[in-house]
Write an enzyme that holds these catalytic residues in place. Sequence first.
Site, PDB file in Angstrom:
ATOM      1  N   SER A  48       0.821  -1.214   0.000  1.00  0.00           N
ATOM      2  CA  SER A  48       0.000   0.000   0.000  1.00  0.00           C
ATOM      3  C   SER A  48       0.854   1.262   0.000  1.00  0.00           C
ATOM      4  O   SER A  48       2.004   1.252   0.430  1.00  0.00           O
ATOM      5  CB  SER A  48      -0.956  -0.005   1.198  1.00  0.00           C
ATOM      6  OG  SER A  48      -0.267  -0.122   2.415  1.00  0.00           O
ATOM      7  N   GLU A  58      -2.844  -0.358  -9.182  1.00  0.00           N
ATOM      8  CA  GLU A  58      -3.213   1.023  -9.539  1.00  0.00           C
ATOM      9  C   GLU A  58      -1.960   1.852  -9.344  1.00  0.00           C
ATOM     10  O   GLU A  58      -1.384   1.876  -8.257  1.00  0.00           O
ATOM     11  CB  GLU A  58      -4.365   1.506  -8.655  1.00  0.00           C
ATOM     12  CG  GLU A  58      -4.993   2.804  -9.151  1.00  0.00           C
ATOM     13  CD  GLU A  58      -4.464   4.020  -8.419  1.00  0.00           C
ATOM     14  OE1 GLU A  58      -3.733   4.819  -9.062  1.00  0.00           O
ATOM     15  OE2 GLU A  58      -4.766   4.166  -7.234  1.00  0.00           O
ATOM     16  N   CYS A  70      -3.173  10.235  -6.635  1.00  0.00           N
ATOM     17  CA  CYS A  70      -2.876   9.691  -7.959  1.00  0.00           C
ATOM     18  C   CYS A  70      -3.823  10.257  -9.006  1.00  0.00           C
ATOM     19  O   CYS A  70      -3.535  10.236 -10.201  1.00  0.00           O
ATOM     20  CB  CYS A  70      -2.941   8.171  -7.941  1.00  0.00           C
ATOM     21  SG  CYS A  70      -4.347   7.507  -7.059  1.00  0.00           S
ATOM     22  N   GLU A 107       4.862  12.497 -14.634  1.00  0.00           N
ATOM     23  CA  GLU A 107       4.212  12.545 -13.326  1.00  0.00           C
ATOM     24  C   GLU A 107       5.154  13.187 -12.311  1.00  0.00           C
ATOM     25  O   GLU A 107       6.322  12.817 -12.209  1.00  0.00           O
ATOM     26  CB  GLU A 107       3.840  11.138 -12.857  1.00  0.00           C
ATOM     27  CG  GLU A 107       3.079  11.148 -11.544  1.00  0.00           C
ATOM     28  CD  GLU A 107       2.728   9.759 -11.044  1.00  0.00           C
ATOM     29  OE1 GLU A 107       1.613   9.596 -10.528  1.00  0.00           O
ATOM     30  OE2 GLU A 107       3.574   8.845 -11.169  1.00  0.00           O
ATOM     31  N   SER A 146       3.933   3.355  -7.410  1.00  0.00           N
ATOM     32  CA  SER A 146       4.480   3.930  -8.636  1.00  0.00           C
ATOM     33  C   SER A 146       4.458   2.922  -9.782  1.00  0.00           C
ATOM     34  O   SER A 146       4.519   1.706  -9.581  1.00  0.00           O
ATOM     35  CB  SER A 146       5.917   4.408  -8.403  1.00  0.00           C
ATOM     36  OG  SER A 146       6.803   3.302  -8.334  1.00  0.00           O
TER      37      SER A 146
END
Length: 558
Positions: free
Chosen positions: A198, A306, A340, A438, A277
Amino acid sequence: MLRNTSRVLMSHFARANIPTPVNQPMLNYEVGSTHRKLLKEACAKFRNTTIDIPCVVGGKEIRTGDVQKQLICSDHNKVLATFHQANAELLKLAVENSMESKAQWESLPFEARSAVFLKAADLLNTKYRYDVLASTMLGQGKTVWQAEIDAAAEGIDFLRFNVKYAQEIYQQQPPANSAGCWNILTYQPLEGYVVAISPFNFTAIGLNLSSAPALMGNVVLWKPASTAVLSNWIVYKALLEAGLPAGVIQFLPGSGRLVGEHLFNNRNFSGLHFTGSTGVFNDIYKKTADNLVAGVYKGYPRIVGETGGKDFHFLHNSGDVENFVNNTLRGAFEYQGQKCSACSRAYIPQSLWPQIKDRLVTGVKSMKMGQSDDFSSFVSAVIDKNSFNNIQSYIEHAKASPDAEIIVGGKCDSSVGWFVEPTIILAKDPHYKSMEEEIFGPVLTIYVYEDSKFEETLKICDETSPYALTGSIFSTCRYAIETAHKYLKNAAGNFYINDKCTGAVVGQQPFGGSRASGTNDKAGSSLNLLRWISARTIKENFVPLTSFTYPYMIDPEN
């Protein structure tokens, strides 16, 4: 034995009526309220106490002696918690204990497993509410509202709605039965164990990554982010108090490298539930693929991830300027751009740019940046030194570039906490560095396009970034909205119309993206839970077969 089998089958069909989930109401913590008082007291408690956090394997707290610190990111000279890192020996023990615990946990009926997570939701809404909020605020740099929508509301929603989605899955049965037979679908957990890794930015994500597979009968080894250990420890304690049996979820703070070496190289590894990431996820994906080819695993592990995003707001010249500005200020700068889903690039038509520029600059200048437990702060510090340095490098690049201009913000100060001012960069080139990469910080890059090049710019928006997580179109023209749909259908797994690209709500907007943003398995929906079960078809025949021959074989002339 027969009674136990009956209970297991009952869990597959999930006939019990579960409490109807509703989204957890959010508190405002207005001046003078009891909620505000209790939350401030919890923040003060954690500021003045350093919590020591163990690993937990098989229900036992284990302190390895390899101690690391979690700092208050807005006041980095203060240690919020110390935590013991799992070592190789402990990771091996955790795998063994998980597999030993597996049969008993998966044999529990669905109602019994669900009760654990429903009770945990109530505990997080009552006994643990202020502790989990305060630890999220101080440890992860969230202001009170950002902590409320995450650690309280979303975390509770995940627990309650997942039970509903699980029941819906278990109730899915074959729609037809031929004469003389009965067809049944049963749903069982994966054959081995699931690893949950996580991130720091959402306490609720850590809770969901670990609890969703467990709800479906799996055993889970959970590695929380080192910069979010305290809040994750608190939600883990809530799960234990709710009755989670020992060995179902192992709590394993520590090194990602060690986790990779020991948890992904085991024959019993069956699934990964990941948020983090893109680079790390790609490394894990490759490692598991190599192991699969080498014959390490029993089957194909379920890989759910994700990852990153380069999320956008796209304004058409018919759009409501005030709505666009306010949603962009929130979408880009709430939680310092560390969602995100945060808006990190925007496309604005030339005809509207002058008035939008003034409003954006005024809005950013009015934002108070301060300590996360200062209830007047709109933004606080970024998570750690590495993040601070990375964000600062993009700002410095823009300052030196002839293709970019910083129109507001741009100051960075690490003397007390990891503070980066909300910053807006105006890019001359739609492919400028900070339009494509990003950053994961409070930096918004804007490209101003000619009004006549709406469709051309939509195409650029789609092709600029490798990610496809969230995005928004702002327009009052239905034709423009549909055109945006056409060009951007693969650019955002969560697409918003006249709303900011953050803030997906469990039970309303299932969340996830594709391309380099992940596997798009939609957290907050049954689609995610389906990844943690293996369906089994059972056909029972009631009519004995009296011959192996078929009618066409019978020739009356012979």
